[in-house]
Structure formats: structure tokens, C-alpha cells
Design an enzyme around this catalytic site. Structure first.
Site, PDB file in Angstrom:
ATOM      1  N   ILE A 157      31.223  50.557 -72.286  1.00 10.17           N
ATOM      2  CA  ILE A 157      30.084  49.660 -72.447  1.00 10.17           C
ATOM      3  C   ILE A 157      28.956  50.115 -71.534  1.00 10.17           C
ATOM      4  O   ILE A 157      29.172  50.855 -70.578  1.00 10.17           O
ATOM      5  CB  ILE A 157      30.456  48.190 -72.154  1.00 10.17           C
ATOM      6  N   SER A 158      27.762  49.656 -71.851  1.00 13.44           N
ATOM      7  CA  SER A 158      26.581  49.993 -71.076  1.00 13.44           C
ATOM      8  C   SER A 158      26.401  51.514 -71.078  1.00 13.44           C
ATOM      9  O   SER A 158      26.515  52.132 -72.134  1.00 13.44           O
ATOM     10  CB  SER A 158      26.697  49.392 -69.671  1.00 13.44           C
ATOM     11  N   GLN A 159      26.164  52.120 -69.936  1.00 14.06           N
ATOM     12  CA  GLN A 159      25.968  53.572 -69.890  1.00 14.06           C
ATOM     13  C   GLN A 159      27.179  54.318 -70.455  1.00 14.06           C
ATOM     14  O   GLN A 159      27.034  55.360 -71.090  1.00 14.06           O
ATOM     15  CB  GLN A 159      25.697  54.024 -68.454  1.00 14.06           C
ATOM     16  N   GLY A 161      28.796  53.551 -72.941  1.00  8.06           N
ATOM     17  CA  GLY A 161      28.644  53.582 -74.386  1.00  8.06           C
ATOM     18  C   GLY A 161      27.966  54.859 -74.865  1.00  8.06           C
ATOM     19  O   GLY A 161      28.123  55.252 -76.016  1.00  8.06           O
TER      20      GLY A 161
END
Length: 182
Positions: A157-159, A161
């Protein structure tokens, strides 16, 4: 991962006391070691408990925690939980790790280069070729008798991702993946 959580799901979702785990992000530098120590002890005392895992990486090791469903003894599918750039190892627990464990997966969370303990305690910066981070994680999981080597999943998730697709381009032992750059 399935639609119906096991009866242990509510216990697994709330046992990790996220307020305690997330504190390391907000502490100024001098308090980081104390917050990191509290976070580690929280993982160890959680229900189900987290097994500390050391992932060999270059000339050091990446810290991780493997959480299994209660009383799990057979080889299970395992989710590699990859958090974003500036979050602690616990940040992806609630959206990724806890639901996986509730559905019968093992879940491995870790700090990679440039993340929390690797950056603050060891000075190891980020790297763009994330496959060189994920491959040692897979290497640690494969020989374990409690991990089904054909059912290793990578989620970020986030970076992370953005890192997950790159890692998949090179690391072919992963059966499935979820990339959510939010």
C-alpha cells in the site's frame, strides 16, 4: 483472500493496539529508539503473537514479524505485507495483515531499506529496485515448513503500491499480488 473471516477475526483485528504501534512515526528523533522498543514488545505480546524474523539483506538484516492464525501447524498461504515509504512496519497491519490472518494466511510484515528502523537505526536508504528487497524476503519464507511455497502473496500500500509491480517483474516465486498506491 476470502469473504468470510474466521471466528478469531475480531480478536486478531484489535489485539495489536494500533495506537501503540503507530507512535514511532510521530516521535522526534531522540525518542525513536524507545518507541521502536515499545512497538517490538507490542508485536511479541499480541494475540496471536508475532514471531520476530530476521531477513538477511546485504551486510545487515531487515526486521520482520510473522503472524500466524492461532494453532496453525500446517503449511499455509503467506502474505508479505509491504508498507509505504515513511510508515512503521505496523502501518499495513490493519488493512492487510490482520484480514489475511483472520482468513487463514500467515502474514509477514517487515521494515525495508529507507523504512523506520532500517533508516533511523541503520542508515539504510531507499532503493528503487525493490525486487532486491522482496527476493530476500521470499528466500526467508520458502524453506519454512509452515509456509506453502506455492501460495506466497505480495501486497503493498501507499509507496509500496508502486514497488510491488516492479518486484513482480523480477521475482517469479510470488503467486499473486495486490498493489494499492492509494
Amino acid at each position: 483472500m476470502g469473504d468470510t473471516p474466521t471466528p478469531a477475526a475480531p480478536q486478531a483485528l484489535f489485539a495489536f493496539r494500533p495506537v501503540v504501534l503507530f507512535t514511532a512515526v510521530f516521535f522526534p528523533w531522540p525518542s525513536w529508539p524507545a518507541a521502536s522498543s515499545r512497538r517490538s514488545s507490542t508485536w511479541a505480546s499480541a494475540a496471536p503473537p508475532a514471531e520476530p524474523v530476521s531477513i538477511p539483506y546485504k551486510d545487515t538484516s531487515l526486521p520482520g514479524y510473522l503472524v500466524s492464525p492461532p494453532d496453525a501447524t500446517r503449511p499455509l498461504p503467506t502474505l508479505i505485507v509491504n508498507n509505504g515509504s515513511d510508515d512503521p512496519v505496523s502501518s499495513a497491519w490493519t488493512p492487510l495483515g490482520a484480514p489475511a490472518v483472520a482468513r487463514g494466511f500467515r502474514a509477514l510484515s517487515f521494515d525495508g531499506p529507507g523504512q523506520q528502523s532500517m533508516l533511523f537505526a541503520h542508515g539504510v536508504p531507499f532503493r528503487p529496485d525493490w525486487e532486491n528487497v522482496v527476493t530476500p524476503v521470499v528466500d526467508v519464507l520458502l524453506p519454512r515448513p509452515d509456509v506453502d511455497p506455492r501460495r506466497i502473496v505480495l501486497a503493498g500500500i501507499s509507496q509500496a503500491g508502486y514497488w510491488v509491480p516492479r518486484a513482480l517483474a523480477f521475482e517469479h516465486r510470488i503467486a499473486a499480488a495486490v498493489a494499492d498506491p492509494e
